[in-house]
Motif scaffolding. Sequence first.
Motif, PDB file in Angstrom:
ATOM      1  N   MET A 154       4.235  41.354 -28.085  1.00  0.00           N
ATOM      2  CA  MET A 154       5.676  41.601 -28.216  1.00  0.00           C
ATOM      3  C   MET A 154       6.417  40.319 -28.565  1.00  0.00           C
ATOM      4  O   MET A 154       7.337  40.307 -29.386  1.00  0.00           O
ATOM      5  CB  MET A 154       6.255  42.115 -26.896  1.00  0.00           C
ATOM      6  CG  MET A 154       6.105  43.574 -26.654  1.00  0.00           C
ATOM      7  SD  MET A 154       7.027  44.043 -25.173  1.00  0.00           S
ATOM      8  CE  MET A 154       8.649  44.214 -25.848  1.00  0.00           C
ATOM      9  N   CYS A 206       9.275  50.620 -23.615  1.00  0.00           N
ATOM     10  CA  CYS A 206       9.499  51.432 -24.827  1.00  0.00           C
ATOM     11  C   CYS A 206       8.258  51.426 -25.724  1.00  0.00           C
ATOM     12  O   CYS A 206       7.946  52.435 -26.363  1.00  0.00           O
ATOM     13  CB  CYS A 206      10.715  50.920 -25.593  1.00  0.00           C
ATOM     14  SG  CYS A 206      10.621  49.188 -26.080  1.00  0.00           S
ATOM     15  N   ILE A 243      18.998  50.891 -23.550  1.00  0.00           N
ATOM     16  CA  ILE A 243      19.317  50.330 -24.867  1.00  0.00           C
ATOM     17  C   ILE A 243      19.160  51.434 -25.922  1.00  0.00           C
ATOM     18  O   ILE A 243      18.123  52.102 -25.972  1.00  0.00           O
ATOM     19  CB  ILE A 243      18.390  49.125 -25.168  1.00  0.00           C
ATOM     20  CG1 ILE A 243      18.677  48.015 -24.147  1.00  0.00           C
ATOM     21  CG2 ILE A 243      18.605  48.617 -26.597  1.00  0.00           C
ATOM     22  CD1 ILE A 243      17.748  46.836 -24.217  1.00  0.00           C
ATOM     23  N   LEU A 295      17.957  52.311 -28.698  1.00  0.00           N
ATOM     24  CA  LEU A 295      17.015  51.833 -29.724  1.00  0.00           C
ATOM     25  C   LEU A 295      17.028  52.716 -30.967  1.00  0.00           C
ATOM     26  O   LEU A 295      16.866  52.221 -32.084  1.00  0.00           O
ATOM     27  CB  LEU A 295      15.602  51.781 -29.124  1.00  0.00           C
ATOM     28  CG  LEU A 295      15.441  50.717 -28.033  1.00  0.00           C
ATOM     29  CD1 LEU A 295      14.288  51.050 -27.112  1.00  0.00           C
ATOM     30  CD2 LEU A 295      15.264  49.345 -28.648  1.00  0.00           C
ATOM     31  N   ALA A 322      11.194  47.684 -29.424  1.00  0.00           N
ATOM     32  CA  ALA A 322      11.970  46.567 -28.849  1.00  0.00           C
ATOM     33  C   ALA A 322      12.283  45.488 -29.892  1.00  0.00           C
ATOM     34  O   ALA A 322      13.447  45.064 -30.009  1.00  0.00           O
ATOM     35  CB  ALA A 322      11.236  45.968 -27.651  1.00  0.00           C
ATOM     36  N   CYS A 345      17.818  43.439 -23.379  1.00  0.00           N
ATOM     37  CA  CYS A 345      16.366  43.678 -23.480  1.00  0.00           C
ATOM     38  C   CYS A 345      15.611  42.563 -22.773  1.00  0.00           C
ATOM     39  O   CYS A 345      15.854  41.382 -23.006  1.00  0.00           O
ATOM     40  CB  CYS A 345      15.935  43.756 -24.947  1.00  0.00           C
ATOM     41  SG  CYS A 345      14.137  43.972 -25.098  1.00  0.00           S
ATOM     42  N   MET A 346      14.674  42.936 -21.910  1.00  0.00           N
ATOM     43  CA  MET A 346      13.915  41.947 -21.138  1.00  0.00           C
ATOM     44  C   MET A 346      12.450  41.918 -21.568  1.00  0.00           C
ATOM     45  O   MET A 346      11.606  41.409 -20.848  1.00  0.00           O
ATOM     46  CB  MET A 346      14.036  42.248 -19.644  1.00  0.00           C
ATOM     47  CG  MET A 346      13.674  43.664 -19.288  1.00  0.00           C
ATOM     48  SD  MET A 346      14.003  44.037 -17.565  1.00  0.00           S
ATOM     49  CE  MET A 346      13.757  45.814 -17.578  1.00  0.00           C
ATOM     50  N   THR A 347      12.174  42.488 -22.749  1.00  0.00           N
ATOM     51  CA  THR A 347      10.807  42.469 -23.306  1.00  0.00           C
ATOM     52  C   THR A 347       9.813  43.020 -22.279  1.00  0.00           C
ATOM     53  O   THR A 347       8.710  42.486 -22.133  1.00  0.00           O
ATOM     54  CB  THR A 347      10.411  41.043 -23.756  1.00  0.00           C
ATOM     55  OG1 THR A 347      11.579  40.326 -24.115  1.00  0.00           O
ATOM     56  CG2 THR A 347       9.495  41.086 -24.951  1.00  0.00           C
ATOM     57  N   CYS A 348      10.211  44.084 -21.605  1.00  0.00           N
ATOM     58  CA  CYS A 348       9.340  44.642 -20.564  1.00  0.00           C
ATOM     59  C   CYS A 348       8.193  45.450 -21.150  1.00  0.00           C
ATOM     60  O   CYS A 348       7.148  45.612 -20.520  1.00  0.00           O
ATOM     61  CB  CYS A 348      10.146  45.500 -19.598  1.00  0.00           C
ATOM     62  SG  CYS A 348      10.807  47.024 -20.298  1.00  0.00           S
ATOM     63  N   GLY A 349       8.400  46.001 -22.342  1.00  0.00           N
ATOM     64  CA  GLY A 349       7.324  46.748 -22.998  1.00  0.00           C
ATOM     65  C   GLY A 349       7.278  48.229 -22.666  1.00  0.00           C
ATOM     66  O   GLY A 349       6.400  48.946 -23.150  1.00  0.00           O
ATOM     67  N   CYS A 353      13.637  53.295 -21.492  1.00  0.00           N
ATOM     68  CA  CYS A 353      14.181  51.929 -21.427  1.00  0.00           C
ATOM     69  C   CYS A 353      14.992  51.748 -20.137  1.00  0.00           C
ATOM     70  O   CYS A 353      15.995  52.431 -19.925  1.00  0.00           O
ATOM     71  CB  CYS A 353      15.057  51.639 -22.643  1.00  0.00           C
ATOM     72  SG  CYS A 353      15.841  50.015 -22.529  1.00  0.00           S
ATOM     73  N   PRO A 354      14.596  50.805 -19.276  1.00  0.00           N
ATOM     74  CA  PRO A 354      15.331  50.610 -18.015  1.00  0.00           C
ATOM     75  C   PRO A 354      16.737  50.081 -18.231  1.00  0.00           C
ATOM     76  O   PRO A 354      17.569  50.157 -17.333  1.00  0.00           O
ATOM     77  CB  PRO A 354      14.496  49.563 -17.264  1.00  0.00           C
ATOM     78  CG  PRO A 354      13.234  49.399 -18.023  1.00  0.00           C
ATOM     79  CD  PRO A 354      13.456  49.889 -19.412  1.00  0.00           C
TER      80      PRO A 354
HETATM   81 FE1  SF4 Z   1      13.620  46.033 -24.116  1.00  0.00          FE
HETATM   82 FE2  SF4 Z   1      14.234  48.468 -23.139  1.00  0.00          FE
HETATM   83 FE3  SF4 Z   1      12.051  48.148 -24.637  1.00  0.00          FE
HETATM   84 FE4  SF4 Z   1      12.116  47.096 -22.160  1.00  0.00          FE
HETATM   85  S1  SF4 Z   1      12.180  49.282 -22.703  1.00  0.00           S
HETATM   86  S2  SF4 Z   1      11.371  46.111 -24.043  1.00  0.00           S
HETATM   87  S3  SF4 Z   1      14.291  46.532 -22.009  1.00  0.00           S
HETATM   88  S4  SF4 Z   1      14.172  47.842 -25.291  1.00  0.00           S
END
Ligand code: SF4
Length: 250
Positions: free
Chosen positions: A115, A161, A226, A228, A178, A155-159, A222-223
Motif C-alpha cells: 500500500m 478497503c 471515506i 472512495l 485507498a 485515511c490511515m492506510t489501514c488496508g 472504511c473505518p
Molecule cells: Fe484508508 Fe479507509 Fe481504505 Fe483504511 S479503509 S485504507 S482508512 S480508505
Amino acid sequence: MADKEIHFKIKRQDDPNAEAYWEEFKMPYSPGHNVVSALMYLREHPVNTEGRKVEPVVWDSNCMEEVCGACSMLINGTPRQACAALIDDLEQPVVLEPLTKFPLVRDLMVDRQKMFDALLKVKAWVPVDGSWDIHRHAPLISSGEQSIRYIFSRCMTCGCCMEACPQYHKDSTFIGPAPLGQVSLHNSHPTGKYFNEERLHAIMGDGGITDCGNAQNCIQVCPKDIPLTDAIARLGRQTTAQWLRDLFVK
Ligand code: SF4
C-alpha cells in the motif's frame, strides 16, 4: 458474572510458509476490553483452551485510537481495526484472522508495504520546494473545500478497503481503492495539483482505475467513512480528460 469469559478463536501461522491452524483461548471477562487489550492479556497468559502453554499470539498495533491503521484484522469475518472493536459488541467466540490480501508475517500480523509503495507510485504528497512561509503565500481554500478534503486526509492506510475489494488480490495488479482516494485528494489541492498529470498517468495503465469493478465494498468497511467511490468516479472523468489531452495536445 465472576465466571463470565471472553472466548477467542484465532487463526495462527508460525511463519509465511507454515501451515495455518486454529487455536482457541478463554480469558476472564471484564468490561471495557477491546480486541487489542484482550490480546495483550492473552500475551501475558498464553494458555489455550486445552490448557497448554503456547507461543503468544503475534499482532500489530500502535496508537490504540483508530489513527495509525496498524491493527487491521478480520474480526468475525469483517476487516476492521482491533483497537476500535469492543468485546462487549462482538459475538462470541470472537474469531480473529489476519488480512488475506497482504503478505503474512505471523499470526495476525501482515505486511502492508505494498500500500505504501502504491502511495509512492501515485505521488501522494504535496510538493514543497522551499522552506519559506508557505502559509502566507499559499492559495486560500474555502471551508467547504477543506471539509471535503479533510475526509480524504483521514485515511490511515489501514488496508480494510483493500481487503474488501474483490479486484485487489495477490494475482492482480490493481492499485486498490485507498491509493485512488489519495490521488483524488492530492489532485484537488492547489499545490498538489502540480503533479496531477503524473498522478493520472500512474493510474491510467495496467492495474489502474479501469480495474475497479465497482463492487463498492470499500465504502462499506472504511473505518473513516471515506467516500472512495466518489473519488473513483471523479478520477474516471479526470483520466478520460487526460487521455483526450494526451491524444490531441501532444
Ligand atoms: Fe484508508 Fe479507509 Fe481504505 Fe483504511 S479503509 S485504507 S482508512 S480508505
